[in-house]
Scaffold this active site. Structure first.
Site, PDB file in Angstrom:
ATOM      1  N   ASP A 161      25.303  35.095  25.515  1.00  0.00           N
ATOM      2  CA  ASP A 161      24.824  35.587  24.221  1.00  0.00           C
ATOM      3  C   ASP A 161      24.649  34.398  23.282  1.00  0.00           C
ATOM      4  O   ASP A 161      25.228  34.351  22.199  1.00  0.00           O
ATOM      5  CB  ASP A 161      25.808  36.621  23.652  1.00  0.00           C
ATOM      6  CG  ASP A 161      25.296  37.267  22.378  1.00  0.00           C
ATOM      7  OD1 ASP A 161      24.099  37.137  22.077  1.00  0.00           O
ATOM      8  OD2 ASP A 161      26.113  37.882  21.664  1.00  0.00           O
ATOM      9  N   PHE A 162      23.858  33.411  23.735  1.00  0.00           N
ATOM     10  CA  PHE A 162      23.621  32.222  22.919  1.00  0.00           C
ATOM     11  C   PHE A 162      22.639  32.570  21.803  1.00  0.00           C
ATOM     12  O   PHE A 162      21.516  33.016  22.068  1.00  0.00           O
ATOM     13  CB  PHE A 162      23.053  31.100  23.779  1.00  0.00           C
ATOM     14  CG  PHE A 162      24.053  30.421  24.670  1.00  0.00           C
ATOM     15  CD1 PHE A 162      25.292  31.001  24.922  1.00  0.00           C
ATOM     16  CD2 PHE A 162      23.773  29.203  25.257  1.00  0.00           C
ATOM     17  CE1 PHE A 162      26.221  30.381  25.746  1.00  0.00           C
ATOM     18  CE2 PHE A 162      24.685  28.569  26.080  1.00  0.00           C
ATOM     19  CZ  PHE A 162      25.919  29.162  26.332  1.00  0.00           C
ATOM     20  N   GLU A 163      23.032  32.350  20.575  1.00  0.00           N
ATOM     21  CA  GLU A 163      22.211  32.676  19.421  1.00  0.00           C
ATOM     22  C   GLU A 163      22.046  31.445  18.532  1.00  0.00           C
ATOM     23  O   GLU A 163      22.521  30.350  18.853  1.00  0.00           O
ATOM     24  CB  GLU A 163      22.817  33.850  18.642  1.00  0.00           C
ATOM     25  CG  GLU A 163      22.952  35.129  19.459  1.00  0.00           C
ATOM     26  CD  GLU A 163      23.539  36.287  18.673  1.00  0.00           C
ATOM     27  OE1 GLU A 163      23.523  36.233  17.417  1.00  0.00           O
ATOM     28  OE2 GLU A 163      24.017  37.258  19.294  1.00  0.00           O
ATOM     29  N   GLY A 164      21.389  31.634  17.399  1.00  0.00           N
ATOM     30  CA  GLY A 164      21.252  30.556  16.424  1.00  0.00           C
ATOM     31  C   GLY A 164      20.540  29.352  16.992  1.00  0.00           C
ATOM     32  O   GLY A 164      19.421  29.421  17.482  1.00  0.00           O
TER      33      GLY A 164
END
Length: 587
Positions: A371-374
């Protein structure tokens, strides 16, 4: 008298229409359209019963072309009937001056014509029609190229049927085809039962978007200006089962939810033992890094001061085992809104593998959710091909996940939860673009998904907290209703040219690899979708009913299911989300 019987100069070749299937009555046979932009329609048409409809998208102007054999040093007239704004008709490779003409205004059918002369050694030209960037779909019909027929002695003859066709599966979703080149052929068509013909210009083809563990039969025909050959002898190939990228032990339709295991945020803490049986995959939110670039992932249960009803470590581990005994999967989710992870070095990559392994082993988990975000994933300048990424944070992440998969074997469950910005936006933009200036994060998940597609159990893109995104209909779609989920999911199950580049098509995922991601309540995130609209989206995608104005490119009863942020927020909302899932799929 012999002098009177001597032969005179050879007669000039008679004029003929050299374009094959210029009325599109045989579908797209003989034509190649960039990025899959061309389709055949039965209304409106100019003549006959069919016409070409081509739709520009992103940096693709919907160019449809055909290579035609011509006579050298000869004059030809190119013509077509078109409908739409900024529709172009032209010819290239003439050996003299290439030509193009266009119409600016939409409305009724308009005839375009232009003439050119071939060079002294020109034997083929490419005729084409295309639209313009940002314009809607246009129509073309009754396209002709009239001039001297190069047939007859020394001219093209009908090509022979291709021989030596071989088919081999290169992954669970793709097959590679090769055959012997046919003398005189200018193009080939790959035939597969139940699928649209695939036109290529060389003696090989890559067929993608297939289903795992399925046997396919292929045939190939050759073509030139004289016509199309008979089809080759058949060749068959069976795609593999997909290994860990298969169902991962999930039910045919699965409900995925995130459990706030390490924090509280107003929705209340839910103990693992109290998670209802409706939830098939439970993602522990979150494992987070000690620093953005360390790769060192840590996980701990929510502190008692923040979550007074938190269970003990022993109780939590026992509850995980109980869930697994009932067929549920429990994963560690890495990242989240606040957990930026950048594996910029091989040292960070190796630390990621060891630290994630430690969490999986300590809690006896089934796998990993990314869940890699930003700003966790972005593409370096010049990294423009999702099929061969060069950016370290991308390459190292793929390597790390493959290492984990190899360590834990085929039972390892791998899921991903990217935002639309990192996936579907890639239809229009990819990284910083060919000239720089774009957001380098655009489409940055695509190389990760593609490299791991045969290991991927489930992709559930977050259809929330999103701006408007262009779908395959080249219209913008906004979150909150069935239309957004239909359009975004259709892209994953159909595939799409990345940044409009027809040579770089992101292949479709299998339906069992795809779930729709939504917020459980209005408090959980922007873009909440009511149960009624969720049902409409599921009906459209799995039954092709309730689709509204959007036309999907298929029907997928095997769509895996739904994901939500989060289990905690669903409890806060009276379990409305999970109850709607159970009612729809009979849970």
């Amino acid at each position: 008298m012999a002098g009177f019987l001597a032969a005179g100069p050879p007669a000039a070749a008679a004029d003929a229409d050299l374009v094959r299937n210029g009325g599109f009555e045989a579908g797209l046979d003989g034509w190649s359209c960039s990025g899959g932009s061309g389709t055949i329609v039965t209304t409106p048409v100019h003549g006959g019963s069919s016409a070409l409809r081509a739709t520009p998208a992103g940096q693709d102007n919907a160019r449809c072309s055909q290579t035609v054999t011509v006579a050298p040093d000869s004059t030809y007239t190119l013509g077509a009937w078109v409908q739409g704004a900024y529709v172009y008709l032209g010819a290239s490779g003439t050996g003299t001056t290439d030509v193009s003409t266009w119409t600016q205004t939409p409305g009724a059918w308009k005839q375009l014509t232009t003439t050119f002369r071939t060079g002294p050694s020109t034997t083929s030209v490419t005729v084409h029609t295309h639209g313009w960037y940002g314009q809607p779909a246009h129509l073309t019909d009754d396209l002709t190229l009239v001039g001297p027929d190069p047939g007859g002695p020394g001219g093209p003859q009908l090509p022979a049927a291709p021989t030596g066709l071989t088919a081999s599966a290169t992954s669970s979703t793709s097959v590679a085809l090769t055959w012997s080149a046919v003398p005189g052929a200018t193009s080939y068509t790959v035939h597969r039962d139940g699928a649209a013909p695939l036109s290529v210009t060389s003696a090989s083809a890559a067929v993608t978007g297939l289903t795992a563990a399925t046997t396919y039969t292929f045939r190939v025909s050759a073509a030139n200006a004289a016509g199309t050959s008979p089809q080759s002898a058949p060749a068959t190939a069976t795609t593999p089962g997909g290994g860990g990228g298969g169902g991962g032990g999930l039910p045919a339709h699965a409900l995925v939810g995130y459990l706030h295991a390490s924090f509280a945020n107003g929705s209340g803490y839910v103990r693992m033992a109290d998670v209802p049986a409706s939830w098939d995959v439970i993602n522990l939110a979150f494992g987070e890094p000690t620093s953005v670039t360390s790769g060192d992932i840590r996980f701990r249960l929510c502190p008692v001061a923040e979550c007074p009803n938190v269970e003990s470590e022993a109780e939590f581990k026992a509850a995980v085992k109980a869930k697994q005994a009932n067929g549920k999967k429990v994963l560690i989710s890495i990242g989240g809104q606040n957990g930026q992870v950048q594996l910029a070095s091989t040292a960070a990559r190796d630390t990621f593998v060891s630290s994630v392994s430690k969490i999986i082993d300590e809690y006896g988990l089934d796998g990993l959710d990314i869940d890699f975000e930003g700003h966790s994933l972005s593409l370096a300048t010049g990294d423009t091909d999702f099929r061969a990424p060069t950016t370290p944070v991308i390459v190292n992440l793929v390597s790390a996940v493959k290492t984990l998969k190899a360590k834990y074997g085929p039972g390892f469950v791998l899921t991903m939860a990217p935002e639309t910005f990192f996936v579907q936006l890639g239809y229009q933009y990819y990284g910083s673009g060919p000239w720089g200036g774009q957001d380098p994060r655009a489409g940055a998940y695509l190389p990760v998904i593609h490299a791991l597609r045969d290991d991927l159990t489930l992709l559930h893109v977050q259809d929330y907290n999103s701006g408007s995104i262009m779908g395959l209909d080249n219209q913008y779609h906004s979150m909150g209703g069935a239309d957004f989920h239909i359009a975004m999911t259709d892209m994953l199950l159909t595939g799409f040219p990345v940044a409009g580049n027809a040579a770089r098509v992101f292949p479709a995922l299998r339906p069992d690899q795809v779930a729709i991601g939504l917020p459980a309540t209005t408090d959980a995130g922007n873009g909440h979708t009511s149960p009624t609209e969720v049902t409409k989206a599921l009906n459209c995608l799995t039954k092709k009913t309730d689709c509204g104005t959007y036309r999907t490119h298929g029907t997928w009863p095997g769509l895996r299911g739904l994901m939500t942020w989060s289990i905690n927020w669903d409890r806060f909302g009276g379990w409305e989300f999970s109850r709607n899932f159970d009612a729809y799929f009979g849970g």
